[in-house]
Design an enzyme around this catalytic site. Structure first.
Site, PDB file in Angstrom:
ATOM      1  N   ARG A 109       3.625   5.776  -3.568  1.00 48.59           N
ATOM      2  CA  ARG A 109       4.833   6.495  -3.984  1.00 48.59           C
ATOM      3  C   ARG A 109       4.580   6.726  -5.370  1.00 48.59           C
ATOM      4  O   ARG A 109       4.488   7.962  -6.054  1.00 48.59           O
ATOM      5  CB  ARG A 109       5.854   6.436  -3.163  1.00 48.59           C
ATOM      6  CG  ARG A 109       5.249   6.825  -1.771  1.00 48.59           C
ATOM      7  CD  ARG A 109       6.254   6.017  -0.488  1.00 48.59           C
ATOM      8  NE  ARG A 109       6.410   6.265   1.124  1.00 48.59           N
ATOM      9  CZ  ARG A 109       5.447   6.401   1.835  1.00 48.59           C
ATOM     10  NH1 ARG A 109       4.028   5.553   1.270  1.00 48.59           N
ATOM     11  NH2 ARG A 109       5.563   6.579   2.733  1.00 48.59           N
TER      12      ARG A 109
ATOM     13  N   LYS B   9       0.780  -0.874  -0.006  1.00 49.38           N
ATOM     14  CA  LYS B   9       0.002   0.108  -0.084  1.00 49.38           C
ATOM     15  C   LYS B   9       0.834   1.208  -0.118  1.00 49.38           C
ATOM     16  O   LYS B   9       0.742   2.482  -0.782  1.00 49.38           O
ATOM     17  CB  LYS B   9      -1.183  -0.290   1.182  1.00 49.38           C
ATOM     18  CG  LYS B   9      -2.164   0.624   1.355  1.00 49.38           C
ATOM     19  CD  LYS B   9      -2.821   0.509   2.554  1.00 49.38           C
ATOM     20  CE  LYS B   9      -2.526   1.015   3.716  1.00 49.38           C
ATOM     21  NZ  LYS B   9      -2.662   2.387   4.035  1.00 49.38           N
ATOM     22  N   SER B  10       1.523   1.337   0.608  1.00 49.12           N
ATOM     23  CA  SER B  10       2.853   2.491   1.187  1.00 49.12           C
ATOM     24  C   SER B  10       2.868   2.988  -0.724  1.00 49.12           C
ATOM     25  O   SER B  10       3.464   4.242  -0.664  1.00 49.12           O
ATOM     26  CB  SER B  10       3.701   2.490   1.804  1.00 49.12           C
ATOM     27  OG  SER B  10       3.503   2.031   3.099  1.00 49.12           O
TER      28      SER B  10
ATOM     29  N   ASP C 201       2.408  -0.360  12.008  1.00 48.22           N
ATOM     30  CA  ASP C 201       0.689  -1.005  11.399  1.00 48.22           C
ATOM     31  C   ASP C 201       0.247  -2.790  11.882  1.00 48.22           C
ATOM     32  O   ASP C 201      -0.489  -2.984  11.257  1.00 48.22           O
ATOM     33  CB  ASP C 201       0.532  -0.646   9.789  1.00 48.22           C
ATOM     34  CG  ASP C 201       0.483   0.670   9.292  1.00 48.22           C
ATOM     35  OD1 ASP C 201       0.293   1.503  10.167  1.00 48.22           O
ATOM     36  OD2 ASP C 201       1.303   1.048   8.156  1.00 48.22           O
TER      37      ASP C 201
ATOM     38  N   ARG D 101      -6.731   2.755  17.912  1.00 53.25           N
ATOM     39  CA  ARG D 101      -6.513   1.249  18.097  1.00 53.25           C
ATOM     40  C   ARG D 101      -6.220   1.021  19.196  1.00 53.25           C
ATOM     41  O   ARG D 101      -6.507  -0.624  19.595  1.00 53.25           O
ATOM     42  CB  ARG D 101      -5.940   1.155  17.077  1.00 53.25           C
ATOM     43  CG  ARG D 101      -5.899   1.330  15.324  1.00 53.25           C
ATOM     44  CD  ARG D 101      -4.541   1.183  14.019  1.00 53.25           C
ATOM     45  NE  ARG D 101      -5.551   0.672  12.346  1.00 53.25           N
ATOM     46  CZ  ARG D 101      -4.807   1.223  11.709  1.00 53.25           C
ATOM     47  NH1 ARG D 101      -3.596   1.284  12.483  1.00 53.25           N
ATOM     48  NH2 ARG D 101      -5.519   1.139  10.782  1.00 53.25           N
TER      49      ARG D 101
ATOM     50  N   ARG E  51      -7.095  -2.707   9.658  1.00 56.81           N
ATOM     51  CA  ARG E  51      -6.305  -3.296  10.355  1.00 56.81           C
ATOM     52  C   ARG E  51      -7.128  -4.313  11.504  1.00 56.81           C
ATOM     53  O   ARG E  51      -6.654  -5.482  12.163  1.00 56.81           O
ATOM     54  CB  ARG E  51      -5.332  -3.112  10.681  1.00 56.81           C
ATOM     55  CG  ARG E  51      -4.501  -2.486   9.638  1.00 56.81           C
ATOM     56  CD  ARG E  51      -3.013  -2.109   9.548  1.00 56.81           C
ATOM     57  NE  ARG E  51      -2.233  -1.006   8.296  1.00 56.81           N
ATOM     58  CZ  ARG E  51      -1.724  -1.763   7.144  1.00 56.81           C
ATOM     59  NH1 ARG E  51      -2.343  -3.085   7.012  1.00 56.81           N
ATOM     60  NH2 ARG E  51      -2.135  -0.368   6.753  1.00 56.81           N
TER      61      ARG E  51
ATOM     62  N   SER F  65       6.726  10.175  11.827  1.00 58.57           N
ATOM     63  CA  SER F  65       5.673  10.136  10.848  1.00 58.57           C
ATOM     64  C   SER F  65       6.236   9.659   9.267  1.00 58.57           C
ATOM     65  O   SER F  65       6.587  10.692   8.706  1.00 58.57           O
ATOM     66  CB  SER F  65       5.199  11.068  10.285  1.00 58.57           C
ATOM     67  OG  SER F  65       3.656  10.879   9.723  1.00 58.57           O
TER      68      SER F  65
ATOM     69  N   LYS G 120      -4.313   6.927  14.204  1.00 59.56           N
ATOM     70  CA  LYS G 120      -4.665   5.896  13.454  1.00 59.56           C
ATOM     71  C   LYS G 120      -6.156   6.489  13.116  1.00 59.56           C
ATOM     72  O   LYS G 120      -6.903   6.226  13.178  1.00 59.56           O
ATOM     73  CB  LYS G 120      -4.010   4.445  13.377  1.00 59.56           C
ATOM     74  CG  LYS G 120      -2.980   4.656  13.599  1.00 59.56           C
ATOM     75  CD  LYS G 120      -2.299   5.164  12.127  1.00 59.56           C
ATOM     76  CE  LYS G 120      -0.838   5.435  12.779  1.00 59.56           C
ATOM     77  NZ  LYS G 120       0.650   5.782  11.690  1.00 59.56           N
TER      78      LYS G 120
ATOM     79  N   ARG H 265      -8.281  13.597  11.380  1.00 61.17           N
ATOM     80  CA  ARG H 265      -7.395  12.550  11.663  1.00 61.17           C
ATOM     81  C   ARG H 265      -6.202  13.859  11.633  1.00 61.17           C
ATOM     82  O   ARG H 265      -6.498  14.739  11.862  1.00 61.17           O
ATOM     83  CB  ARG H 265      -7.043  11.717  10.770  1.00 61.17           C
ATOM     84  CG  ARG H 265      -7.493   9.827  11.103  1.00 61.17           C
ATOM     85  CD  ARG H 265      -7.190   9.215  10.125  1.00 61.17           C
ATOM     86  NE  ARG H 265      -5.434   8.432  10.995  1.00 61.17           N
ATOM     87  CZ  ARG H 265      -4.992   8.811   9.379  1.00 61.17           C
ATOM     88  NH1 ARG H 265      -5.215   7.441   8.937  1.00 61.17           N
ATOM     89  NH2 ARG H 265      -3.939   7.642   9.994  1.00 61.17           N
TER      90      ARG H 265
HETATM   91  C1  S3P Z   1       2.473   5.244   5.915  1.00 61.69           C
HETATM   92  C2  S3P Z   1       3.282   5.912   7.173  1.00 61.69           C
HETATM   93  C3  S3P Z   1       3.102   5.393   8.612  1.00 61.69           C
HETATM   94  C4  S3P Z   1       1.238   3.970   8.396  1.00 61.69           C
HETATM   95  C5  S3P Z   1       0.825   3.727   7.103  1.00 61.69           C
HETATM   96  C6  S3P Z   1       1.520   4.294   6.186  1.00 61.69           C
HETATM   97  C7  S3P Z   1       3.124   5.425   5.124  1.00 61.69           C
HETATM   98  O1  S3P Z   1       1.809   6.358   8.906  1.00 61.69           O
HETATM   99  O2  S3P Z   1       0.840   3.502   9.897  1.00 61.69           O
HETATM  100  O3  S3P Z   1       0.028   3.129   7.445  1.00 61.69           O
HETATM  101  O4  S3P Z   1       2.962   5.018   3.435  1.00 61.69           O
HETATM  102  O5  S3P Z   1       4.055   6.527   5.106  1.00 61.69           O
HETATM  103  P1  S3P Z   1       2.365   7.749   9.367  1.00 61.69           P
HETATM  104  O6  S3P Z   1       3.943   8.396   8.933  1.00 61.69           O
HETATM  105  O7  S3P Z   1       1.611   8.545  10.382  1.00 61.69           O
HETATM  106  O8  S3P Z   1       3.329   6.901  10.695  1.00 61.69           O
END
Ligand code: S3P
Length: 437
Positions: free
Chosen positions: A37, A32-33, A323, A354, A396, A174, A350, A131
């Site tokens: 990007r 996903k991350s 996560d 959580r 999650r 973060s 989140k 958030r």
């Molecule tokens: C993410 C960073 C994390 C993570 C999120 C995805 C990312 O969040 O919890 O699921 O893709 O950079 P934070 O940057 O708020 O810690």
């Protein structure tokens, strides 16, 4: 502390029966991350990018839709996504940018649009609207953008314009904030530098380099010069280790489990879970590793040893496992000596709170647990019964308690199970195939 979204009566319920083991081999959908990007940078670059094994989760598709609304051309065919980018100039969208449930879309994209002339209004669903967004407003305003928030949250309006480089120390761990600054720095005048107290996931640096940017790491600081152009790429997204985490933890619950995961993303800034599994008594064999656009990708085989030990998670490890903490907490009662999680206050902001939801749902299954402001203490050696789980519409949470349900006595009802599709729409079907009953 944020409140959780109550699971509405229209939500989908999944019934999970106990299992005897977990066996099989699979290739996870794209991370996903990384998909976020690649979606953003492909939409920003010049030329046509072809992204295979793109995430099937709803969140990265929110990023694609937003890039499309700002002038990128996007076509989706299953897990293959073709994006023709805007060559670095985004157009002001006619309507707002709907980020759905995705904090990553809203925070990282804010950095991308901050240098673009125009007004960009970001909206999201009920959970995303509460958030915290201050964390990105700080650095982006320092660089020269104007950002309007609603009580620190979305709806958020970014009034983009020329930016100046900054030297930034991230006050909270973060990767989303880090990415927003890097994406803005790419377009600022001067060289932006950034350092983090805790090293968070580094996909943005790898992705920026893959798309042609120069980004250096000197004395622990990341440096990116402004005015760089990006070009299109062909890339395959590695399998999502945070989705794999559910099955990895499930495999730990049964002595004769056997799980093989192919083409799995094993970036060291994401792979802390593999060390934790080993510390808990699991065995992980790495069968093969390669590198793709700076990302490590491998095949692993996971089995459990004779016992399942507990672990204390705190400090930097909490940030690196952020996560994966819900599913580790969900299997904690079945460990010999329990799991303690501290320094994880971020869990409260989140997709849901959580900490509160994990505690509530563990108790619904009869577990003892002590809640802390920054984590929880879950004793081991407990027997759980099937219960009614409230996902809070948090993907999650829905998946974590489906794993806890595999070792409970009796059936568990997961309310709001459809939330899994935010990151892993295949989850319940695959769980059913892997679980031996
Ligand atoms: C993410 C960073 C994390 C993570 C999120 C995805 C990312 O969040 O919890 O699921 O893709 O950079 P934070 O940057 O708020 O810690």
């Amino acid at each position: 502390m944020m409140s959780s979204v109550a699971t509405p009566p229209s939500a989908t319920t999944q019934f999970i029966r106990p299992a005897r083991s977990l066996r099989g081999s699979l290739m996870l959908p794209g991370d996903k991350s990384i998909s976020h990007r690649y979606a953003m940078l492909a939409g920003f670059a010049a030329g046509t990018s072809r992204l295979t094994n793109f995430s099937t989760g709803a969140d990265p598709h929110s990023s694609l839709a937003c890039m499309e609304a700002m002038g990128a051309k996007v076509s989706v065919d299953g897990k293959t996504v073709v994006v023709t980018g805007t060559g670095g100039s985004l157009t002001q969208p006619k309507d707002g940018l709907d980020c759905g449930n995705s904090g990553s879309t809203m925070r990282m994209m804010a950095g991308l649009v901050a240098a673009q002339p125009g007004t960009f209004r970001f909206t999201g669903d009920e959970s995303l609207t509460v958030r915290p967004m201050e964390r990105i407003r700080g650095p982006l305003q320092q660089m020269g953008a104007r950002i309007e928030l609603t009580d620190g949250h979305a709806p958020m309006t970014v009034l983009g314009g020329p930016l100046t480089a900054i030297d930034f120390e991230t006050p909270i761990a973060s990767a989303q904030v880090k990415t927003a600054v890097l994406f803005a720095g790419l377009q600022a005048s001067g060289t932006t530098s950034l350092s983090e107290s805790v090293r968070t996931r580094d996909h943005s640096a790898h992705a920026l380099r893959a798309f042609g940017a120069t980004i250096d790491r000197e004395d622990g600081r990341l440096k990116i010069a402004g005015g760089q152009r990006l070009h299109a790429i062909d890339a395959t997204v590695p399998g999502d280790i945070s989705s794999a985490a559910f099955f990895l933890c499930a495999a730990l619950l049964f002595e004769d489990s056997n799980l093989v995961l192919d083409a799995l993303g094993m970036n060291p800034t994401r792979a802390a879970l593999l060390d934790v599994i080993t510390a808990m008594g699991g065995t992980i064999k790495v069968l093969d590793v390669t590198e793709q656009h700076g990302e490590m990708v491998g095949t692993i085989q996971v089995n459990r040893g004779r016992s399942l030990r507990g672990i204390d998670i705190a400090g930097q490890l909490s940030a690196q496992l952020i996560d994966e903490l819900p599913v580790l907490a969900a299997i904690a009662p079945y460990t010999e000596d329990g799991i303690s999680i501290r320094d994880a206050r971020e869990l409260r902001v989140k997709e849901s709170d959580r900490i509160a939801l994990v505690v509530k749902n563990l108790r619904a299954m009869g577990a003892q647990v002590t809640e802390h402001e920054d984590g929880m203490e879950i004793p081991g050696g407990q027997t759980l019964h099937g219960g009614v789980i409230d996902s809070g519409l948090d993907h999650r949470i829905a998946m974590a308690f489906s794993i806890a349900a595999l070792r409970a006595e009796g059936e568990t009802e997961i309310h709001g199970a459809e939330a899994a599709s935010i990151s892993f729409p295949e989850f319940f079907t695959w769980l059913d195939e892997l679980a031996v009953r």
